[in-house]
Design an enzyme around this catalytic site. Structure first.
Site, mmCIF file in Angstrom:
data_model
loop_
_atom_site.group_PDB
_atom_site.id
_atom_site.type_symbol
_atom_site.label_atom_id
_atom_site.label_comp_id
_atom_site.label_asym_id
_atom_site.label_seq_id
_atom_site.Cartn_x
_atom_site.Cartn_y
_atom_site.Cartn_z
ATOM 1 N N ARG A 1 -11.761 12.997 2.114
ATOM 2 C CA ARG A 1 -12.712 12.094 2.783
ATOM 3 C C ARG A 1 -14.012 11.947 1.985
ATOM 4 O O ARG A 1 -14.699 10.933 2.104
ATOM 5 C CB ARG A 1 -13.027 12.611 4.183
ATOM 6 C CG ARG A 1 -11.797 12.745 5.079
ATOM 7 C CD ARG A 1 -11.082 11.429 5.286
ATOM 8 N NE ARG A 1 -9.897 11.598 6.135
ATOM 9 C CZ ARG A 1 -9.045 10.624 6.451
ATOM 10 N NH1 ARG A 1 -9.260 9.403 5.976
ATOM 11 N NH2 ARG A 1 -8.013 10.864 7.218
ATOM 12 N N TYR B 1 -0.903 12.766 6.798
ATOM 13 C CA TYR B 1 -0.526 11.717 7.750
ATOM 14 C C TYR B 1 0.970 11.791 8.068
ATOM 15 O O TYR B 1 1.784 12.101 7.188
ATOM 16 C CB TYR B 1 -0.831 10.343 7.162
ATOM 17 C CG TYR B 1 -2.267 9.872 7.326
ATOM 18 C CD1 TYR B 1 -3.206 10.616 8.029
ATOM 19 C CD2 TYR B 1 -2.677 8.667 6.779
ATOM 20 C CE1 TYR B 1 -4.503 10.183 8.182
ATOM 21 C CE2 TYR B 1 -3.980 8.205 6.929
ATOM 22 C CZ TYR B 1 -4.888 8.975 7.627
ATOM 23 O OH TYR B 1 -6.175 8.537 7.777
ATOM 24 N N GLU C 1 -13.840 -1.514 6.026
ATOM 25 C CA GLU C 1 -13.857 -0.167 5.467
ATOM 26 C C GLU C 1 -15.196 0.011 4.770
ATOM 27 O O GLU C 1 -15.716 -0.919 4.146
ATOM 28 C CB GLU C 1 -12.697 0.019 4.485
ATOM 29 C CG GLU C 1 -12.625 1.401 3.869
ATOM 30 C CD GLU C 1 -11.329 1.619 3.105
ATOM 31 O OE1 GLU C 1 -10.248 1.414 3.707
ATOM 32 O OE2 GLU C 1 -11.383 1.983 1.915
ATOM 33 N N TYR D 1 0.838 -1.210 0.000
ATOM 34 C CA TYR D 1 0.000 0.000 0.000
ATOM 35 C C TYR D 1 0.868 1.254 0.000
ATOM 36 O O TYR D 1 0.546 2.250 -0.668
ATOM 37 C CB TYR D 1 -0.940 -0.004 1.203
ATOM 38 C CG TYR D 1 -1.791 1.243 1.302
ATOM 39 C CD1 TYR D 1 -2.623 1.639 0.252
ATOM 40 C CD2 TYR D 1 -1.782 2.034 2.453
ATOM 41 C CE1 TYR D 1 -3.401 2.791 0.344
ATOM 42 C CE2 TYR D 1 -2.569 3.182 2.545
ATOM 43 C CZ TYR D 1 -3.370 3.551 1.493
ATOM 44 O OH TYR D 1 -4.141 4.688 1.589
ATOM 45 N N ARG E 1 1.249 6.923 -6.757
ATOM 46 C CA ARG E 1 0.111 7.820 -6.952
ATOM 47 C C ARG E 1 0.529 9.272 -6.768
ATOM 48 O O ARG E 1 0.215 10.126 -7.630
ATOM 49 C CB ARG E 1 -1.015 7.464 -5.970
ATOM 50 C CG ARG E 1 -2.168 8.452 -5.979
ATOM 51 C CD ARG E 1 -3.394 7.946 -5.244
ATOM 52 N NE ARG E 1 -3.169 7.601 -3.846
ATOM 53 C CZ ARG E 1 -4.132 7.191 -3.015
ATOM 54 N NH1 ARG E 1 -5.383 7.079 -3.460
ATOM 55 N NH2 ARG E 1 -3.862 6.896 -1.756
#
Length: 358
Positions: free
Chosen positions: A234, A221, A341, A156, A163
């Site tokens: 979000r 983060y 999730e 990930y 990305r």
């Protein structure tokens, strides 16, 4: 410029029902996200000519597979650009891309997955520039063995590096004005089980990026979660004419930046729904009216352990009530300590077709 713009609308179908639809119906389809444990169904669906993302994720709440089908309006244009298959109407473009990691060799600083991710996203950005759909609404990302470590880094985190590199190369924001997204894992123990698979939706109106006041923006983060932060908001609120569509990103039991309630799936479900409530409140505040609530959403729930399904369903029913519309899939979540999730979509007013046809 036209006086009105059209909203895409979606419906859930089994893959079998999807394949049986008449040609005229398929001509209105922008694209589809299909989830099935059956390789045969995926191959059948791939021959339709419609841009379809196919992910080998078994459905837990029904024996039928599931497709989320997005419809456009008016005459649709279809094409292929590099590895991307896409369709669009006047207002919205839907595209899919699947890139095998075997096309890339590990370099000194770049893993095959990182390179595949950067390549896929750069192709997306180039397509949107060419077709004049500059504003990204939503990404769906599916990665084989998302929690596995290789080349000294969790997969990930490799994806997040690729990305963000693509965003930066194309001069796109990596903080603030970023699309909604999810990133889930499939496959058990072998990264050869499937390619990096991405679907996306973009348009010609500027979306509102929604953040959650209970959480630190994912784009900020701290380094403990990897060398590059995830690049997503979000939620994304898209206003088209008199209507709005809300894309709620994959949402889990995270407050601030920390996972809460490790090993307690009921508490994680409740915390995830608290986060979705906070996102809805923020979306309603930015929209200037109370248009969205838990009952107005259609949910897709990714469950790490199938044995947890009934506990999750009971808690969601308690949170949402009898109007709960949800599909449950087995998947790996981006953090090893997250047990589920939840993502969601709603269109306001009542333009969203959420009934499942089997």
């Amino acid at each position: 410029m036209r006086d009105t713009v059209s909203l895409p609308h979606g419906e859930n179908l089994s893959i079998a029902a999807f394949l049986k639809q008449p040609v005229q119906w398929k001509d209105s389809v922008l694209g589809a996200l299909c989830f099935s444990a059956s390789a045969l169904e995926c191959r059948m669906q791939a021959d339709m000519g419609v841009p379809c993302m196919c992910v080998p994720m078994p459905r837990l709440d029904n024996t039928e597979s599931i497709c989320e089908v997005w419809h456009g309006s008016g005459e649709l244009t279809q094409g292929q650009c590099g590895d991307i298959h896409y369709r669009h109407d006047e207002d919205v473009l839907f595209g899919v891309i699947a890139l095998p990691e075997t096309l890339f060799e590990a370099g000194a600083d770049e893993t095959p997955l990182q390179q595949a991710t950067e390549s896929a996203y750069r192709q997306v950005f180039a397509l949107l520039d060419t077709q004049h759909f500059p504003y990204l609404f939503r990404f769906w990302n599916y990665i084989a063995d998302i929690n596995t470590h290789s080349f000294g880094l969790e997969r990930y985190q490799q994806f997040n590096r690729g990305r963000q590199d693509a965003f930066l190369v194309h001069g796109r924001d990596v903080v603030g004005n970023v699309p909604a997204a999810c990133a889930l894992g499939f496959g058990l123990g072998s990264s050869t089980q499937g390619p990096l698979t991405i679907a996306f939706m973009a348009g010609r109106v500027v979306p509102l990026s929604i953040e959650n006041p209970r959480q630190i923006s994912a784009c900020q983060y701290p380094p403990q979660y990897g060398p590059r932060s995830p690049t997503f908001s979000r939620a994304s609120l898209v206003r088209m004419g008199q209507n709005e569509v809300l894309f709620v990103s994959g949402t889990a039991s995270i407050v601030g930046h920390a996972t809460l309630h490790a090993n307690d799936v009921v508490a994680q479900t409740r915390e995830a729904m608290n986060n979705i409530k906070a996102v809805l409140a923020e979306a309603n505040r930015q929209a200037g009216k109370p248009g969205f609530d838990l009952a107005s959403l259609s949910y897709r729930v990714y469950v790490r352990h199938p044995a947890d399904l009934e506990l999750i369903r009971e808690e969601l029913a308690h949170c949402v009530g009898d109007s709960l519309k949800a599909v449950y899939l087995q998947a790996d979540v981006c953090r090893q300590d997250l047990l589920l999730e939840i993502e969601a979509t709603a269109i306001h007013p009542l333009a969203y077709m959420s009934g499942e046809i089997n």
